[in-house]
Structures are given as C-alpha cells and as structure tokens.
Design an enzyme around this catalytic site. Structure first.
Site, PDB file in Angstrom:
ATOM      1  N   LYS A  13       0.831  -1.214   0.000  1.00 57.88           N
ATOM      2  CA  LYS A  13       0.000   0.000   0.000  1.00 57.88           C
ATOM      3  C   LYS A  13       0.866   1.265   0.000  1.00 57.88           C
ATOM      4  O   LYS A  13       0.607   2.187  -0.748  1.00 57.88           O
ATOM      5  CB  LYS A  13      -0.945   0.035   1.226  1.00 57.88           C
ATOM      6  N   ARG A  88      -9.867   0.337   9.740  1.00 60.30           N
ATOM      7  CA  ARG A  88      -9.417  -1.053   9.857  1.00 60.30           C
ATOM      8  C   ARG A  88     -10.449  -1.914  10.578  1.00 60.30           C
ATOM      9  O   ARG A  88     -10.212  -3.101  10.787  1.00 60.30           O
ATOM     10  CB  ARG A  88      -8.113  -1.089  10.646  1.00 60.30           C
ATOM     11  N   ARG A 127      11.785  -5.859   4.883  1.00 63.65           N
ATOM     12  CA  ARG A 127      11.760  -4.391   4.734  1.00 63.65           C
ATOM     13  C   ARG A 127      12.803  -3.724   5.636  1.00 63.65           C
ATOM     14  O   ARG A 127      12.961  -4.102   6.791  1.00 63.65           O
ATOM     15  CB  ARG A 127      10.382  -3.835   5.146  1.00 63.65           C
ATOM     16  N   ARG A 160      11.503  -1.937  11.168  1.00 58.53           N
ATOM     17  CA  ARG A 160      10.408  -1.607  12.091  1.00 58.53           C
ATOM     18  C   ARG A 160      10.293  -2.719  13.121  1.00 58.53           C
ATOM     19  O   ARG A 160      10.321  -3.893  12.757  1.00 58.53           O
ATOM     20  CB  ARG A 160       9.088  -1.519  11.308  1.00 58.53           C
ATOM     21  N   ARG A 171      -0.155  -9.695  12.974  1.00 57.30           N
ATOM     22  CA  ARG A 171      -0.734  -8.607  12.171  1.00 57.30           C
ATOM     23  C   ARG A 171      -1.587  -9.181  11.040  1.00 57.30           C
ATOM     24  O   ARG A 171      -2.647  -8.652  10.721  1.00 57.30           O
ATOM     25  CB  ARG A 171       0.387  -7.709  11.602  1.00 57.30           C
TER      26      ARG A 171
END
Ligand code: AMP
Length: 218
Positions: A13, A88, A127, A160, A171
């Site tokens: 996203k 969400r 990431r 992160r 998640r």
C-alpha cells in the site's frame, strides 16, 4: 475525492500510495505513520498505542478515530486524500462515513489490494528503511548498494520493530479477523475495486490507474 486503501500488511500500500499522491494530487494520510510519529514525539496517544502496535494488534477505535479526524483537518478544500491503514474495523468505517457525511463528502473509491498470505511474511520481514531520509529498501527485492547502508550515505538501515516474524503473523491474523469484513461493508456500497497485488509493482500500479480512471469517471 476520498480514497480508502485496504490490504493486508505487506501488500504494498505504501509504495502504491506514493504513485497515487503524485498522479492525483491527493494527501497521503497513513494511520500507521501518524501513530509512529506520536510514539516518536512521546505523546499520550503514542504511549497508549505502543503495546498494541508492538504486539501487532489494533489500537482501540476511539483513539484511532480521534487521531484520524485530526489528520483529516489537513485536507485542503477541493483536494482529496488517500487513507492508508484507516479504517481497519467496521466501527472505524462507520465513524468515518458519519464524519464525512457532515460535510457532504463520502468515501469515493476503495482500492482493495489482495495478496496471498504466503507472500506477505517475506515482503514484510525483508523491509528496511533509512531512519534519516526515510528511503525504503527490501533485502531481496530492492537491496541497498552496500549491505545495510542507505544508498544516499546517511545511515545504517533499520527494521520496524513490528516487522519481525512473530509480530507479522499476528498482524496478518488481525487483518483477517478485524479488517477483511470491510470488503463486504464497501461491496454493499458499490465503491470497492479489487486489485491483484501478487504481481510486480509496475503491474499493480497499472491496475490501480485503470481502476481509478474507471471509478472516477463513472
Ligand atoms: P501499519 O503501519 O499500517 O502497518 O500500522 C502499524 C500498527 O499501527 C498496526 O499494527 C496497529 O497496531 C496500528 N494501527 C494502524 N492503523 C490502525 C487502525 N486504523 N486501527 C487500529 N490500529 C491501527
């Protein structure tokens, strides 16, 4: 124009938002980024959100809705925004609709980026980003020129804390349980378009352009 971007963590996203912001002149409002900013600044909200974020569960609706209403004050008249990571839950979606209705606005387009669960973990755990300039990397798909160093020479790259395997599984589970019901919610309103996010970044960008053109002309 208000665009809601739905999709599991790691769907891409953030990457696609950059393109949407440039092409359509929309303001990018990411609830995750806003929460991370609050945490960095040590605000009361940041402190309250910390444990939920670290475990990969959702921050309570009342806190998120208040924060996002505040963020949305930055939308300039005549211009729109892309909401990334918000809503969400069904409760958040209802609150958003009610708030927009007060100004005779609505969610115009919902982009639902679909990616197989099997791909998400590798995408997320690889990431890395530069804490100084914000440049984003992926250890496999977009590695830096020198291991773990920003190409612009600013700093070592960081991960992160919620991008580790353990938290990622939570998640993804949270997404299926609490966020995916939004697909039906928006289907009933007829403003959602499904995008195959399993393909290359360029192909996803292309599908989003087609969808946006169709939805905004219709
Ligand atoms: P993200 O950067 O979108 O992956 O969000 C990181 C974390 O922030 C999530 O795992 C949640 O803990 C929290 N968060 C972000 N957006 C929301 C939201 N709309 N509702 C509840 N929690 C959120």
């Amino acid at each position: 124009m208000i665009v809601v971007f739905l999709g599991p963590p790691g769907a891409g996203k953030g990457t696609q938002c950059k393109e949407l912001v440039e092409r359509y002149g929309l303001l990018h409002l990411s609830s995750g980024d806003a929460l991370r900013r609050h945490r960095k600044e040590g605000t009361e909200l940041g402190q309250k959100a910390q444990s939920y974020m670290d475990q990969g569960t959702l921050v309570p609706d009342d806190l998120i809705v208040a924060m996002m209403m505040d963020e949305m004050k930055n939308i300039e008249q005549g211009n729109g925004a892309i909401l990334d990571g918000f809503p969400r839950t069904i409760g958040q979606a209802e609150e958003l609709d009610a708030a927009l209705a007060k100004t005779e606005a609505k969610v115009d387009v919902v982009l639902n980026l679909e990616v197989d669960d099997s791909k998400l973990e590798e995408r997320i755990t690889g990431r890395r980003s530069c804490p100084v300039c914000g440049a984003a990397y992926h250890i496999t798909f977009n590695p830096p020129q020198r291991e773990n160093q920003c190409n612009a020479g600013c700093s070592e790259l960081t991960q992160r804390p919620d991008d580790t395997s353990e938290v990622v599984q939570n998640r993804i589970k949270t997404y299926h349980e609490q966020t995916s019901p939004l697909v039906e919610y928006y289907q009933a309103k007829g403003n959602i378009v499904n995008i195959d996010g399993n393909v290359s970044i360029d192909k996803v960008t292309q599908s989003i352009r087609v969808a946006m053109d169709e939805m905004t002309i219709a």
